[in-house]
Motif scaffolding. Sequence first.
Motif, PDB file in Angstrom:
ATOM      1  N   ARG A   1      34.928  27.547  45.425  1.00 14.48           N
ATOM      2  CA  ARG A   1      33.908  26.815  44.658  1.00 14.48           C
ATOM      3  C   ARG A   1      34.014  27.135  43.170  1.00 14.48           C
ATOM      4  N   ASP A   2      33.456  26.265  42.354  1.00 19.52           N
ATOM      5  CA  ASP A   2      33.356  26.541  40.924  1.00 19.52           C
ATOM      6  C   ASP A   2      32.590  27.847  40.712  1.00 19.52           C
ATOM      7  N   GLY A   3      33.130  28.717  39.880  1.00 23.29           N
ATOM      8  CA  GLY A   3      32.478  29.999  39.627  1.00 23.29           C
ATOM      9  C   GLY A   3      32.696  31.028  40.712  1.00 23.29           C
ATOM     10  N   GLY A   4      33.575  30.726  41.673  1.00 17.22           N
ATOM     11  CA  GLY A   4      33.855  31.665  42.752  1.00 17.22           C
ATOM     12  C   GLY A   4      34.832  32.749  42.319  1.00 17.22           C
ATOM     13  N   ARG A   5      35.358  33.456  43.305  1.00 16.89           N
ATOM     14  CA  ARG A   5      36.235  34.594  43.018  1.00 16.89           C
ATOM     15  C   ARG A   5      37.476  34.542  43.905  1.00 16.89           C
ATOM     16  N   ALA A   6      38.562  35.121  43.415  1.00 18.74           N
ATOM     17  CA  ALA A   6      39.802  35.165  44.180  1.00 18.74           C
ATOM     18  C   ALA A   6      40.543  36.455  43.896  1.00 18.74           C
ATOM     19  N   ALA A   7      41.228  36.966  44.925  1.00 16.57           N
ATOM     20  CA  ALA A   7      42.048  38.166  44.786  1.00 16.57           C
ATOM     21  C   ALA A   7      43.367  37.946  45.510  1.00 16.57           C
ATOM     22  N   SER A   8      44.457  38.343  44.867  1.00 13.49           N
ATOM     23  CA  SER A   8      45.788  38.113  45.426  1.00 13.49           C
ATOM     24  C   SER A   8      46.791  38.993  44.709  1.00 13.49           C
ATOM     25  N   SER A   9      47.864  39.335  45.407  1.00 13.67           N
ATOM     26  CA  SER A   9      48.951  40.055  44.740  1.00 13.67           C
ATOM     27  C   SER A   9      49.773  39.121  43.875  1.00 13.67           C
ATOM     28  N   SER A  10      49.575  37.803  44.043  1.00 15.45           N
ATOM     29  CA  SER A  10      50.350  36.829  43.271  1.00 15.45           C
ATOM     30  C   SER A  10      49.472  36.003  42.353  1.00 15.45           C
ATOM     31  N   ILE A  11      48.286  36.480  42.045  1.00 10.47           N
ATOM     32  CA  ILE A  11      47.322  35.681  41.292  1.00 10.47           C
ATOM     33  C   ILE A  11      47.798  35.380  39.874  1.00 10.47           C
ATOM     34  N   ALA A  12      48.724  36.184  39.365  1.00  8.42           N
ATOM     35  CA  ALA A  12      49.214  35.943  38.005  1.00  8.42           C
ATOM     36  C   ALA A  12      49.884  34.584  37.879  1.00  8.42           C
ATOM     37  N   SER A  13      50.360  34.045  39.012  1.00  4.97           N
ATOM     38  CA  SER A  13      51.011  32.741  38.977  1.00  4.97           C
ATOM     39  C   SER A  13      50.012  31.599  39.038  1.00  4.97           C
ATOM     40  N   ALA A  14      48.747  31.921  39.259  1.00  3.03           N
ATOM     41  CA  ALA A  14      47.734  30.877  39.386  1.00  3.03           C
ATOM     42  C   ALA A  14      47.128  30.536  38.032  1.00  3.03           C
ATOM     43  N   ASN A  15      46.448  29.392  37.996  1.00  6.09           N
ATOM     44  CA  ASN A  15      45.706  28.992  36.795  1.00  6.09           C
ATOM     45  C   ASN A  15      44.393  29.763  36.780  1.00  6.09           C
ATOM     46  N   THR A  16      44.373  30.902  36.134  1.00  4.64           N
ATOM     47  CA  THR A  16      43.238  31.807  36.236  1.00  4.64           C
ATOM     48  C   THR A  16      41.997  31.316  35.508  1.00  4.64           C
ATOM     49  N   GLY A  17      42.132  30.258  34.706  1.00  2.79           N
ATOM     50  CA  GLY A  17      40.948  29.739  34.032  1.00  2.79           C
ATOM     51  C   GLY A  17      40.324  28.558  34.747  1.00  2.79           C
ATOM     52  N   GLU A  18      40.845  28.229  35.907  1.00  2.00           N
ATOM     53  CA  GLU A  18      40.427  27.030  36.616  1.00  2.00           C
ATOM     54  C   GLU A  18      38.980  27.112  37.102  1.00  2.00           C
ATOM     55  N   ARG A  19      38.145  26.184  36.637  1.00  2.00           N
ATOM     56  CA  ARG A  19      36.780  25.982  37.136  1.00  2.00           C
ATOM     57  C   ARG A  19      35.928  27.257  37.115  1.00  2.00           C
ATOM     58  N   GLY A  20      36.212  28.145  36.203  1.00  5.29           N
ATOM     59  CA  GLY A  20      35.409  29.351  36.095  1.00  5.29           C
ATOM     60  C   GLY A  20      35.615  30.340  37.212  1.00  5.29           C
ATOM     61  N   ILE A  21      36.709  30.212  37.951  1.00  5.54           N
ATOM     62  CA  ILE A  21      36.989  31.136  39.063  1.00  5.54           C
ATOM     63  C   ILE A  21      37.511  32.458  38.502  1.00  5.54           C
ATOM     64  N   ALA A  22      36.876  33.552  38.891  1.00  7.50           N
ATOM     65  CA  ALA A  22      37.325  34.883  38.477  1.00  7.50           C
ATOM     66  C   ALA A  22      38.449  35.325  39.399  1.00  7.50           C
ATOM     67  N   THR A  23      39.628  35.544  38.845  1.00  3.39           N
ATOM     68  CA  THR A  23      40.792  35.909  39.645  1.00  3.39           C
ATOM     69  C   THR A  23      41.296  37.293  39.257  1.00  3.39           C
ATOM     70  N   GLN A  24      41.672  38.069  40.266  1.00 10.60           N
ATOM     71  CA  GLN A  24      42.150  39.430  40.005  1.00 10.60           C
ATOM     72  C   GLN A  24      43.300  39.780  40.941  1.00 10.60           C
TER      73      GLN A  24
END
Length: 311
Positions: free
Chosen positions: A229-252
Amino acid sequence: MKAVGLTDFGGPEVLRVLDLPVPEAGPGQIRIRVRAAAVNPVDALVRRGIAHVAGIEPPYVPGMDAAGEVEAIGEDVDTDLQVGDRVMAVVVVSGTHGAYAEHIVVPAESVVRIPDALSDAEAATLPMNSLTARMALDLLDLPTGASVAVTGAAGAVGGSAVQLAKADGYRVIADAAPKDEQLVKDLGADVVLPRGAEFPDLVRQEAPGGVDGLIDTAGIAEQALHAVRDGGRAASSSIASANTGERGIATQNTFVPHYAREHTKLVRIQQLADEGRLVPRLAKTLPAEDAVEAHRLLDAGGLRGRVVLTF
């Protein structure tokens, strides 16, 4: 002591049996007589030189999970462990310091007892996989009752993420190939959906608006973020390849060496395993001398659990 390592980077065939000095337990450390060491994808990165630390001379010994017995306790260790106790540990690899060895020295905070019902080989599959999943959940930092999607749920880390998320009180939506659907259900997932490109859209059918959090263990973070969801959160060992600014999602990113001394979290993993709420994922055991075969199996993929080397 006998260890398994490499002096040149490459395919599984570069692994060989080495004769190395037995390490001594220094202040704050515990020496373990290793009986079992899990074979993890990070070990293949070490073998290929991708995880090589500049300035460290060969040989290199892989292995992030060890299980065996306490052999020696260094000075200034605050522990109720005693020599002879069966233990499991997470190992931060550096040069010849890896779990593929008869003896390993680790910080006391990295060591806990093995649940009585588990064999050494089963216990060796728990520390690194479970701590990686634990770190991902901690990074999400969601309230009880939140929804979490897990990719790669049939794998060792993904399966741990499913089980730990359920223990934390989350609603878990996981992916699986048809042959793994029952496995992932048995791990505790509330909803199991087909893996692949359609997974994010299918998640949104189950969780309109998207899930609160994503744990990506399949390396598809960029694609899977659509499930969040917008403003949600994500964690991954490969998150650096993702669009980390997408829809306010906090990625780590998850980087398990940062959790190697998180003793309280490792104790909780031990407790959940003792209660049968965290199941070890053992695919196959092989003697340490067959490490080449173990890495060939790892490289081939498709394992449901870990291959474990025995010493």
